[in-house]
Motif scaffolding. Structure first.
Motif, PDB file in Angstrom:
ATOM      1  N   SER A 151      -5.626   0.444   6.664  1.00  0.00           N
ATOM      2  CA  SER A 151      -5.231   1.344   5.588  1.00  0.00           C
ATOM      3  C   SER A 151      -4.321   0.620   4.617  1.00  0.00           C
ATOM      4  CB  SER A 151      -4.507   2.566   6.172  1.00  0.00           C
ATOM      5  OG  SER A 151      -4.010   3.395   5.150  1.00  0.00           O
ATOM      6  N   PHE A 152      -4.254   1.165   3.398  1.00  0.00           N
ATOM      7  CA  PHE A 152      -3.308   0.636   2.417  1.00  0.00           C
ATOM      8  C   PHE A 152      -2.450   1.740   1.797  1.00  0.00           C
ATOM      9  CE2 PHE A 152      -5.842  -3.194   2.565  1.00  0.00           C
ATOM     10  CZ  PHE A 152      -4.894  -4.179   2.360  1.00  0.00           C
ATOM     11  N   ASP A 153      -2.791   2.974   2.046  1.00  0.00           N
ATOM     12  CA  ASP A 153      -2.070   4.063   1.400  1.00  0.00           C
ATOM     13  C   ASP A 153      -2.035   5.282   2.330  1.00  0.00           C
ATOM     14  OD1 ASP A 153      -0.716   5.496  -0.502  1.00  0.00           O
ATOM     15  OD2 ASP A 153      -2.486   5.936  -1.716  1.00  0.00           O
ATOM     16  N   PRO A 154      -0.871   5.667   2.839  1.00  0.00           N
ATOM     17  CA  PRO A 154       0.449   5.093   2.510  1.00  0.00           C
ATOM     18  C   PRO A 154       0.836   3.934   3.420  1.00  0.00           C
ATOM     19  CG  PRO A 154       0.746   7.044   3.829  1.00  0.00           C
ATOM     20  CD  PRO A 154      -0.742   6.902   3.627  1.00  0.00           C
ATOM     21  N   ASN A 155       0.205   3.852   4.614  1.00  0.00           N
ATOM     22  CA  ASN A 155       0.586   2.814   5.563  1.00  0.00           C
ATOM     23  C   ASN A 155      -0.505   1.765   5.724  1.00  0.00           C
ATOM     24  OD1 ASN A 155       3.116   3.934   6.206  1.00  0.00           O
ATOM     25  ND2 ASN A 155       2.178   5.340   7.679  1.00  0.00           N
ATOM     26  N   ILE A 156      -0.067   0.568   6.045  1.00  0.00           N
ATOM     27  CA  ILE A 156      -0.985  -0.539   6.288  1.00  0.00           C
ATOM     28  C   ILE A 156      -0.946  -0.868   7.778  1.00  0.00           C
ATOM     29  CG2 ILE A 156      -1.577  -2.916   5.731  1.00  0.00           C
ATOM     30  CD1 ILE A 156       0.183  -2.628   3.231  1.00  0.00           C
TER      31      ILE A 156
ATOM     32  N   VAL B  41       0.312  -5.167  13.233  1.00  0.00           N
ATOM     33  CA  VAL B  41       1.521  -4.654  12.597  1.00  0.00           C
ATOM     34  C   VAL B  41       1.162  -3.427  11.785  1.00  0.00           C
ATOM     35  CG1 VAL B  41       2.731  -6.865  12.481  1.00  0.00           C
ATOM     36  CG2 VAL B  41       1.207  -6.180  10.619  1.00  0.00           C
ATOM     37  N   THR B  42       2.133  -2.548  11.575  1.00  0.00           N
ATOM     38  CA  THR B  42       1.938  -1.339  10.776  1.00  0.00           C
ATOM     39  C   THR B  42       3.176  -1.130   9.924  1.00  0.00           C
ATOM     40  OG1 THR B  42       0.592  -0.337  12.516  1.00  0.00           O
ATOM     41  CG2 THR B  42       1.439   1.133  10.816  1.00  0.00           C
ATOM     42  N   GLY B  43       2.954  -0.720   8.671  1.00  0.00           N
ATOM     43  CA  GLY B  43       4.080  -0.464   7.784  1.00  0.00           C
ATOM     44  C   GLY B  43       3.611   0.102   6.467  1.00  0.00           C
ATOM     45  N   THR B  44       4.528   0.285   5.530  1.00  0.00           N
ATOM     46  CA  THR B  44       4.190   0.872   4.233  1.00  0.00           C
ATOM     47  C   THR B  44       3.700  -0.194   3.263  1.00  0.00           C
ATOM     48  OG1 THR B  44       6.475   0.628   3.473  1.00  0.00           O
ATOM     49  CG2 THR B  44       5.873   2.714   4.533  1.00  0.00           C
ATOM     50  N   LYS B  45       2.966   0.269   2.254  1.00  0.00           N
ATOM     51  CA  LYS B  45       2.356  -0.646   1.298  1.00  0.00           C
ATOM     52  C   LYS B  45       3.388  -1.462   0.537  1.00  0.00           C
ATOM     53  CE  LYS B  45      -0.958  -0.578  -2.526  1.00  0.00           C
ATOM     54  NZ  LYS B  45      -1.844   0.290  -3.346  1.00  0.00           N
ATOM     55  N   ASP B  46       4.511  -0.841   0.223  1.00  0.00           N
ATOM     56  CA  ASP B  46       5.521  -1.563  -0.554  1.00  0.00           C
ATOM     57  C   ASP B  46       6.292  -2.575   0.284  1.00  0.00           C
ATOM     58  OD1 ASP B  46       6.766   0.375   0.957  1.00  0.00           O
ATOM     59  OD2 ASP B  46       8.307   0.797  -0.552  1.00  0.00           O
TER      60      ASP B  46
ATOM     61  N   ASP C 134       6.894  -7.899   4.261  1.00  0.00           N
ATOM     62  CA  ASP C 134       7.692  -7.728   5.475  1.00  0.00           C
ATOM     63  C   ASP C 134       6.783  -7.625   6.692  1.00  0.00           C
ATOM     64  OD1 ASP C 134       9.979  -7.784   4.003  1.00  0.00           O
ATOM     65  OD2 ASP C 134      10.234  -5.599   3.938  1.00  0.00           O
ATOM     66  N   LEU C 135       5.614  -7.023   6.480  1.00  0.00           N
ATOM     67  CA  LEU C 135       4.665  -6.893   7.584  1.00  0.00           C
ATOM     68  C   LEU C 135       4.155  -8.250   8.026  1.00  0.00           C
ATOM     69  CD1 LEU C 135       2.591  -3.783   6.458  1.00  0.00           C
ATOM     70  CD2 LEU C 135       4.458  -3.881   8.104  1.00  0.00           C
ATOM     71  N   GLN C 136       3.952  -9.149   7.076  1.00  0.00           N
ATOM     72  CA  GLN C 136       3.503 -10.493   7.427  1.00  0.00           C
ATOM     73  C   GLN C 136       4.567 -11.186   8.280  1.00  0.00           C
ATOM     74  OE1 GLN C 136       0.569 -10.146   6.388  1.00  0.00           O
ATOM     75  NE2 GLN C 136       1.314  -8.515   5.073  1.00  0.00           N
ATOM     76  N   GLN C 137       5.820 -10.952   7.912  1.00  0.00           N
ATOM     77  CA  GLN C 137       6.933 -11.530   8.659  1.00  0.00           C
ATOM     78  C   GLN C 137       6.930 -11.006  10.096  1.00  0.00           C
ATOM     79  OE1 GLN C 137      10.698 -10.605   6.898  1.00  0.00           O
ATOM     80  NE2 GLN C 137      11.857 -11.118   8.738  1.00  0.00           N
ATOM     81  N   GLN C 138       6.731  -9.705  10.255  1.00  0.00           N
ATOM     82  CA  GLN C 138       6.724  -9.108  11.593  1.00  0.00           C
ATOM     83  C   GLN C 138       5.570  -9.646  12.441  1.00  0.00           C
ATOM     84  OE1 GLN C 138       6.716  -4.804  11.247  1.00  0.00           O
ATOM     85  NE2 GLN C 138       8.149  -4.889   9.519  1.00  0.00           N
TER      86      GLN C 138
END
Length: 504
Positions: free
Chosen positions: A135-140, A160-165, A169-173
């Motif tokens: 997903s890209f909206d709202p979470n990736i 990893v899972t997180g918000t689009k903005d 940071d998700l790549q870092q995680q």
């Protein structure tokens, strides 16, 4: 790059922001090198002594087709970074693309281990990296796997899972999750090479990466124009993105190579058609056979097409002066050879006599090769076309349509002989019509007179033009064209008819 990744799990949180924009390819490299036995024995590495790895396109499970091409961009960037590791042999993306086309797997889901195994066997790779984004909206949500091709087993995975903005940071995680225990796997030289690749190819904007991916996809489809435009946007938005600049240069080179090949092919088509047409007209008079007539007609079309192409390309008049002269000369020969005919056959087409030459003619832009229609019904029409072309750039659309509607060029200025030739052309047309006895004689004569008069006005001889029209009215006082001719005389007297073509 890997040393940066290691710091993510060792440095204080306040320093992590420095690395928050590192791309997901760090994660993939960590995953690849972390897989058990990935940098093992020579038997596994093959003859080259390097482990063969392929990177498959990522599956778009977001439900948004706008992100389909992102799968290629992520894979291409990862392939570039992995190629910096001397102990790895990474399958080139172009080879993967060709194999997918051969296996008809372009729309296949690649995250499946069995699919990865099937593709991997075709590349000779020992391992495959697969990924997906949900997903890209709202979470990736992003998932990656390392698959051992020999038995289709998953040797490592992470997500990893997180918000689009918070994309970076998700790549870092994800990197932090995958690099645990990686210390000591890479040599200092490999680490330095990967770090250098990372610095060159860091992208800070997801939109740029998406445009980059769309450019790759357009290139794969063979749409080099669209690919070059996308890559131009990428380079403009991220001028430090080395991979984007490299791909842009490659695509532009392919684009110009394709144009050069097209030009070369057209040049060969030009030459072959010209030679065939010249040989054909040399063998006989255009009036003796429809084949000779068709080749004489296509020869004129050929030369006029050369004129049109030069104008389309904005080339100077000197570049098409000879082609124009050749066209005019050919048309005058066409008239001389066929002036004994009362009209031309209605079914002429070069393909009737040579399908090869007809195809060559169509390749260079001749729409109806060897056919004089829809305007040249008889030899007098050929002369009228010559006059209109020289005085107002108005050839028949069947000869070359690309010249229609453009700013008219006064071609009669190109050669001192043309201002003398034009009146002769119209006089010959009138003489031809005068010898005929059919229902259209009167109408066609009056129309030729109107064109003749306008040409004389353009040449600065309006009184002669009026005299020609007046003579027509006296000869055909009951003509349907009478009113139009009277109007033209009045317009000449009032100075309303003027040369409208631009100066050369």
């Amino acid at each position: 790059m890997v040393r940066h990744a290691l710091r993510l799990v060792k440095v204080p949180p306040e320093r992590n922001a420095r690395y928050g924009r590192d791309m997901i390819r760090f994660s993939f490299l960590g995953l690849l090198l972390l897989a058990p036995g990935l940098l093992p024995s020579a038997a596994q590495a093959g003859e080259s002594g390097r482990t063969a790895v392929m990177v498959l396109y990522f599956d778009n499970d977001s439900g948004n087709g706008e992100y389909d091409s992102l799968a290629k961009g992520l894979a291409d960037m990862m392939i570039t970074d992995l190629s910096a590791v001397s102990s790895l042999r990474v399958v080139e993306r172009e080879k993967l693309e060709a194999l997918l086309s051969e296996l008809k797997l372009q729309r296949k889901k690649y995250f499946d281990p069995k699919t990865a195994q099937r593709i991997g066997k075709g590349t000779g790779a020992a391992y495959a990296v697969t990924g997906s984004f949900t997903s890209f909206d709202p979470n990736i949500r992003m998932d990656v796997r390392m698959i051992k091709i020999e038995n289709a087993t998953i040797v490592k995975s992470a997500s990893v899972t997180g918000t689009k903005d918070k994309f970076f940071d998700l790549q870092q995680q994800l990197t932090a999750k995958l690099i645990d225990g990686l210390t000591g796997v890479l040599s200092p030289a490999d680490s330095g090479a990967v770090n250098a690749s990372a610095r060159k190819n860091k992208v800070d904007n997801l939109g740029v990466l998406l445009d980059y991916s769309k450019g790759l996809d357009a290139n794969d489809r063979g749409d080099l124009d669209a690919a070059s435009k996308k890559m131009r946007e990428v380079v403009g938005a991220s001028p430090d993105f080395q991979l984007g600049k490299d791909r842009y240069r490659q695509i532009m080179k392919a684009l110009f190579d394709a144009k050069n090949r097209r030009t070369s092919l057209l040049s060969r088509s030009d030459q072959t058609l010209l030679e065939h047409a010249q040989a054909a007209v040399a063998k006989g008079n255009a009036a003796t056979s429809e084949r000779n007539l068709s080749y004489r007609i296509v020869l004129g079309q050929y030369h006029l097409t050369k004129v049109a192409h030069a104008i389309d390309q904005g080339r100077p008049t000197a570049d098409y002066k000879d082609a124009l002269r050749a066209h005019v000369d050919n048309q005058m020969k066409l008239f001389d050879e066929t002036k004994s005919l009362s009209g031309y056959p209605s079914n002429l087409h070069l393909g009737t006599y040579s399908d090869e030459d007809a195809k060559l003619a169509e390749e260079i832009g001749i729409k109806m090769p060897g056919n004089p229609f829809p305007f040249s019904y008889d030899p007098s029409e050929v002369l009228r076309e010559v006059g209109k072309l020289l005085m107002s750039n108005d050839p028949s659309i069947h000869l070359v349509s690309s010249m229609q509607g453009r700013d008219a060029a006064c071609f009669y200025q190109l050669d001192p002989a043309y201002p003398k030739l034009v009146p002769q052309v119209y006089k010959q047309a009138l003489d031809y019509l005068d010898k005929r006895d059919d229902q259209y004689k009167e109408r066609n004569t009056m129309r030729v007179l109107q064109e003749y008069a306008r040409a004389l006005v353009f040449l600065g001889r309006p009184e002669e033009g009026i005299a020609k029209l007046q003579g027509g009215l006296e000869r055909y006082p009951k003509s349907d064209e009478f009113k139009y001719v009277e109007d033209e005389i009045r317009q000449i007297l009032d100075g309303q008819i003027k040369a409208f073509c631009r100066k050369l």
